[in-house]
Design an enzyme around this catalytic site. Structure first.
Site, mmCIF file in Angstrom:
data_model
loop_
_atom_site.group_PDB
_atom_site.id
_atom_site.type_symbol
_atom_site.label_atom_id
_atom_site.label_comp_id
_atom_site.label_asym_id
_atom_site.label_seq_id
_atom_site.Cartn_x
_atom_site.Cartn_y
_atom_site.Cartn_z
ATOM 1 N N ASN C 30 0.837 -1.192 0.000
ATOM 2 C CA ASN C 30 0.000 0.000 0.000
ATOM 3 C C ASN C 30 0.875 1.246 0.000
ATOM 4 O O ASN C 30 1.991 1.248 0.496
ATOM 5 C CB ASN C 30 -0.942 0.008 1.219
ATOM 6 N N SER C 75 -6.310 0.547 4.599
ATOM 7 C CA SER C 75 -5.291 -0.484 4.779
ATOM 8 C C SER C 75 -5.092 -0.795 6.255
ATOM 9 O O SER C 75 -5.087 0.116 7.095
ATOM 10 C CB SER C 75 -3.968 0.027 4.200
ATOM 11 N N ASP C 126 23.961 5.836 -4.213
ATOM 12 C CA ASP C 126 23.246 6.872 -4.961
ATOM 13 C C ASP C 126 21.951 7.281 -4.264
ATOM 14 O O ASP C 126 21.397 8.343 -4.558
ATOM 15 C CB ASP C 126 22.878 6.351 -6.364
ATOM 16 N N TYR C 258 23.397 15.592 -10.858
ATOM 17 C CA TYR C 258 22.731 14.541 -11.633
ATOM 18 C C TYR C 258 21.387 15.059 -12.106
ATOM 19 O O TYR C 258 20.707 15.770 -11.387
ATOM 20 C CB TYR C 258 22.538 13.291 -10.766
#
Lengths: 267, 267, 267, 267
Positions: C30, C75, C126, C258
């Protein structure tokens, strides 16, 4: 028009199944279809992507490995196919009418590990009644004489010697599926429809090119299951012979009762 | 017109789910759907590819394993299904209304390794509250008496003995999810909806054929997770019982609160 | 008309990504999306298949875990999400605007193995600059007090203690990516956007629900890479800190370079 | 209109192949195409999803790593590509006309394990005649000087030193495919078309951008096969040199006979 149209069609169709079943990347595999009356087989041309293949691209080869019909170069593994048809099919193996060679991942891993695949369970026993034999490396002399031809000879020689001639033969014999003697030479290519060439990869065969591909898929799956079995239990034991025999016979024996007919069926 | 049309439809639909979920290659699996009022089940015909199946191809079988309706040979595993319905469903298991048997890869690997699947985490506990039991190999005598029927009896016998009767029972009991006594016999097929047959593969069941397939998918996934868990940490420990119970009860207990209704739901 | 339409749309869209990315079978996961101005989040309803979801099915929850809008049950993991938003987002974590919880296979395997995922390489660095922390099992008392709420508290407590409080903390600290002191408490949820709950599975978050899903995919992939790394070299070493810092900073630091903007980007 | 349209088209097309072949999640990989006449290469822009790419988005870079044409930021790995073209292609490597870098799973696992990939079988030998070399970690000083540029220098330096300079060099030399001396420096980028950067991941190249992608796929597959080989047989041995040489030469030597032409073909 070619007198081999239906044989080419059979080989073409079976080669197209290779990428569908995930057995090879790019052009890393080939299938042939054999016609025992005409003494020739149709095989994939070398290096042509599966999706570009047309039935008429298949190359017709005789049992000496010579091109009978076709303009493209046949697969570089053609001499291996020729040897297997010549030594197995001509000498009475009724179920060697198609051959597949690929570099499918798990079968290659066992071949690189130089280990026969132990018969750990019924998925395996449903298809062949012993470990999947792995040949030793080809010798330096054999490589120098002719690599692909000698690969075929190595397979034939391994079948002649039986499991005792395979690498890792101890564990192979244990899970051999042969009650009693422990002597299992020679292997019958009608029963043992697959082999690993040490350091290289799998070959499989069957009563048609399509069934050869089926056996190539089976080999890849039992190779995968066996690798996982060893990972879960490094001292896993081969399946007892009496269960091996039961499973193999219910699909392949004279009283086979799997499928919709009483005849031999590998599905 | 058949009086079993909806039962056949249920079985057909569930069998078609097998390749969609990747549980079997070719025809290596079958599902049946049981009607407790009529005392019959519908099962896949033997050796027919899933995509070729039509609802009317399903074969109707009674609890003695005899064909009641249908022209095709039923799955060769039919006697196993018959035993499980007879011994489990008729004896009060309300949630055994569909059964699945496949050769899904990771579940087979555990079965070939002859190890019950330890209850390592909540994904497992969400579905069954103990290790997935693995039966011993079938005995030589049982194989001779009747392979598929005795496979069913072996499962029933294993459930009667509880986890102490499974292979690898030590680690199984540890992760049993049962606080206290350590005595966990017999197993309740309404709680433990899946089993491995040693050297062979998985069977699972549920309150419908569709739920049986769902449990077959669950079994394959927890088999895969458990194999990876062991690879990462060979001395991984079973989940503590108090977490097992919490997870199992929030989905399956009288106060279950997962999903959109308060009734039992395996989704 | 709902005043939360765009929040529901964001949560709905992110939940639909779960099966596309292969993060969960059936309904085993979920995602929620948080609006810090309104102090509420939108979350998936319990047990509803992803493909059946409509944006208006999302349930709006406040930070006490109470339903603000919606007719379906939220949920069952909703209290965990509420705790994380309350403790992390409200206390200043700018990048906790979406949360994902799934049972993705490799992340679960590490959680079941009760091991933090060592920082072995740049794919990991990263995204987060330390090992992926794994919490201990929830205590019996905590389970009794309230399972899902206490799961959230356990994560918060683990972040408060830092890596010393995780299981397998020795190897975690080694690959911590923090030069020097070895003291790494508390963890910053803006830097460490993922966690494993011992015996259970992964939670991840991000500056939007979509970025939370992205981080869930990252976690599954680095979990897979790390398991394979250990298989190839059981004594593999964590990446040196100076490489960790370089990789993390080139994507996330003030001088990140980046992507197409100079702002923080996780893609 | 750009004078680099066909170079951009080549790079664009090769980048689009990355997700098709499953080599990278999201934007975790890049391909470039080199024009030795013009002394420039075209490379993917940083952080742009593959499916959003248009040919004109490719950035043209010179061998100093400077942007010659293009409005988007080039891949952050651009300096690595520039070094490799400058040091390999300009210095005579005829087959370095395209370069790929990804984070493909199995190749990364070997890089994280800091192990060169032993040459276990013919699938490997069909493509490169020695172990896939793995560089050591980049030094702290090199990272400080310039991470991406020094990554290129590290690869070049590793090729200069030969296998003795790789990590895990012992097993690498064993499976080196070089008969006799054991001295294998320097490595020839025309023969060895792939490398692992320790703790990071794979780079591969070829006579075109498309062939670079092909070699990236090959590297991922032989990395996977080698990991499985080790799992099956932890003491697996490298393929004997005489088989290595045979396989490599039948595809790449002056008398290559694989495929439909006598010229060098990697397919």
């Amino acid at each position: 028009m070619s007198g081999y149209a239906s044989l080419k069609e059979e080989a073409w169709s079976a080669n197209r199944e290779i990428p569908v079943r995930g057995l090879a990347l790019y052009t890393w595999g080939n299938v042939s279809a054999f016609d025992p009356q005409k003494g020739v087989f149709a095989i994939k041309p070398s290096g042509v992507p599966y999706l570009d293949l047309k039935p008429e691209d298949m190359v017709i080869i005789d049992l000496e490995g010579k091109v009978v019909e076709g303009t493209l170069n046949p697969s570089s593994d053609t001499p291996t196919h020729a040897v297997l048809y010549r030594e197995f099919a001509v000498n009475g193996a009724a179920l060697v009418r198609g051959i597949i060679h690929t570099h499918s991942t798990y079968a290659v891993a066992w071949a690189q590990a130089c280990r026969s695949i132990p018969l750990f369970g019924t998925t395996h026993a449903d298809h062949i009644p012993i470990a999947v034999p792995c040949t030793p490396y080809l010798s330096r002399e054999a490589v120098e004489r002719g690599y692909e031809l000698e690969t075929g000879n190595l397979i034939v020689e391994t079948f002649r010697k039986g499991l005792a001639g395979t690498v890792d033969s101890h564990s192979s014999v244990e899970g051999s599926g042969i009650s009693g003697s422990g002597i299992v030479a020679p292997l019958d290519p009608d029963e043992v429809s697959m082999v690993l060439v040490g350091g290289h990869g799998p070959f499989a065969w069957g009563p048609s090119a399509a069934k050869a591909v089926y056996n190539g898929v089976v080999l890849e799956e039992i190779a995968r299951m066996a690798a996982l079995t060893l990972q879960i239990n490094p001292s896993a034991k081969p399946l007892p012979d009496y269960i091996v025999n039961k499973h193999y016979q219910r699909k392949h024996g004279p009283d086979a009762y799997y499928g919709q007919t009483s005849s031999v069926s590998s599905k």
